[in-house]
Write a protein that holds these residues in place. Structure first.
Motif, PDB file in Angstrom:
ATOM      1  N   LYS A 264      35.325  38.864  31.485  1.00  0.00           N
ATOM      2  CA  LYS A 264      34.087  38.841  30.616  1.00  0.00           C
ATOM      3  C   LYS A 264      33.879  37.505  30.073  1.00  0.00           C
ATOM      4  O   LYS A 264      32.825  37.262  29.578  1.00  0.00           O
TER       5      LYS A 264
ATOM      6  N   GLY B 175      37.753  45.982  34.116  1.00  0.00           N
ATOM      7  CA  GLY B 175      36.485  47.086  34.739  1.00  0.00           C
ATOM      8  C   GLY B 175      35.786  46.687  36.047  1.00  0.00           C
ATOM      9  O   GLY B 175      34.786  47.007  36.541  1.00  0.00           O
TER      10      GLY B 175
ATOM     11  N   ASP C 234      27.562  43.379  41.676  1.00  0.00           N
ATOM     12  CA  ASP C 234      27.487  42.355  40.599  1.00  0.00           C
ATOM     13  C   ASP C 234      28.890  42.365  40.282  1.00  0.00           C
ATOM     14  O   ASP C 234      30.030  42.996  40.042  1.00  0.00           O
TER      15      ASP C 234
ATOM     16  N   GLU D 231      30.637  40.907  37.859  1.00  0.00           N
ATOM     17  CA  GLU D 231      30.983  41.207  36.628  1.00  0.00           C
ATOM     18  C   GLU D 231      31.271  42.429  36.340  1.00  0.00           C
ATOM     19  O   GLU D 231      31.959  42.954  35.257  1.00  0.00           O
ATOM     20  N   ARG D 232      30.922  43.492  37.309  1.00  0.00           N
ATOM     21  CA  ARG D 232      31.086  44.868  37.074  1.00  0.00           C
ATOM     22  C   ARG D 232      31.959  45.833  38.117  1.00  0.00           C
ATOM     23  O   ARG D 232      32.472  46.614  38.003  1.00  0.00           O
TER      24      ARG D 232
END
Length: 313
Positions: A141, A285, A45, A47-48
């Protein structure tokens, strides 16, 4: 001992070296490993986290030496891989940029908040996007990152499936010809974006002569590319055609003419950029931890690169 060298078109130097036969003259037992033929890991992902494809294969026996863009060695270090830098190219600031369609209403990086941004996730494009966001006071984010292939991203932008895209030449040239684009941020204002080469520490220390031979072969092959950019471009076109696609020889020649060739020792400025990237990726992150990139520097390798390039300390 068989020395396995990983290659793919995105590292232009190794891709041409694969076709020139220069390394085989220096190392009698070389195995070329096409990275595109190796198993791909499960999708990550965007985003992660960051995919760790290159370092995974470096440590599972897939190959011993690899050249990539800016982000993979940072990812490897953050995942506990004991890699060492071998060398870097000069800046590739003309290679790509973050763009949006001119009629999209997106005028600055600040306008990307909540928008879909296409990147080849895990490559230098992730770092460029993150540097651009940080410069604008945004975080990872704040956007919706979309993992797209280097070539498919341009088509997705034109269809409206993406709001912005980190494009690279030669693929970016086709998008420029099809639509009016707005540059949100170029590469030069963010980082030097070199090609780079790295290996395992155990391979470097146990195979110094072989590693020096690879550096020598890269220098010789890169000198040939600079003198023969159109002939070098033909290797890339032939590869695309063999895989059922089409490619412009003129576009590939122009792309190669705009890129630096030659292997240089890692510099303090490069290491500062890598450290900045590592810190930002971890803070957003995308890495499990931050790292000290200078732990991946081995002095004798820098000396070997200087000896082959004529660079003095």
């Amino acid at each position: 001992m068989t020395i396995r060298v990983g290659y793919f078109p995105h590292n232009n130097s190794l891709f041409v070296l694969r076709h020139r036969g220069i390394l085989e003259n220096l190392l009698p037992d070389v195995e070329w490993v096409d990275l595109r033929e190796l198993p791909r890991p499960a999708p990550v992902d965007p985003e992660r986290g960051l995919p760790s494809l290159h370092s995974d294969h470096l440590f599972d026996g897939g190959y011993d030496f690899i050249g990539t863009g800016f982000t993979p060695p940072v990812t490897a270090l953050a995942n506990g891989r004991d890699i060492v830098y071998v060398g870097i190219s000069g800046p590739r600031v003309e290679n790509g940029r973050l763009v949006a369609k001119a009629d999209s209403g997106i005028e600055t990086v600040l306008d990307l908040k909540g928008k879909r941004v296409g990147i080849a996730h895990g490559s230098w494009q992730t770092t460029l996007a993150l540097f651009a966001l940080d410069q604008a006071g945004l975080a990872w984010k704040d956007i919706e990152p979309v993992d797209v292939d280097v070539h498919d991203g341009g088509a997705a932008l034109l269809r409206g499936d993406l709001d912005a895209w980190v494009g690279a030449y030669p693929g970016l040239a086709a998008v420029e010809a099809a639509a009016d684009l707005r540059t949100l941020v170029d590469t030069e204002s963010l980082f030097s974006h070199p090609s780079l080469w790295f290996t395992r520490r155990d391979f470097a220390e146990g195979n110094r002569e072989a590693l020096t031979a690879i550096i020598t072969a890269l220098q010789q092959s890169d000198a040939w590319i600079k003198a023969n950019p159109r002939a070098a471009a033909q290797y890339f076109v032939d590869d695309v055609v063999a895989r059922g696609g089409t490619a412009s020889l003129d576009a590939w020649e122009a792309a190669l003419r705009g890129r630096p060739f030659g292997v240089e020792p890692v510099s303090e400025d490069f290491l500062d950029e890598q450290q900045h990237a590592a810190d930002l990726l971890a803070a957003n992150g995308l890495l499990p931890r931050t790292v000290r990139v200078r732990d991946a520097v081995v002095p004798w390798i820098g000396d070997a690169v200087r000896a082959e390039s004529g660079v003095t300390a």
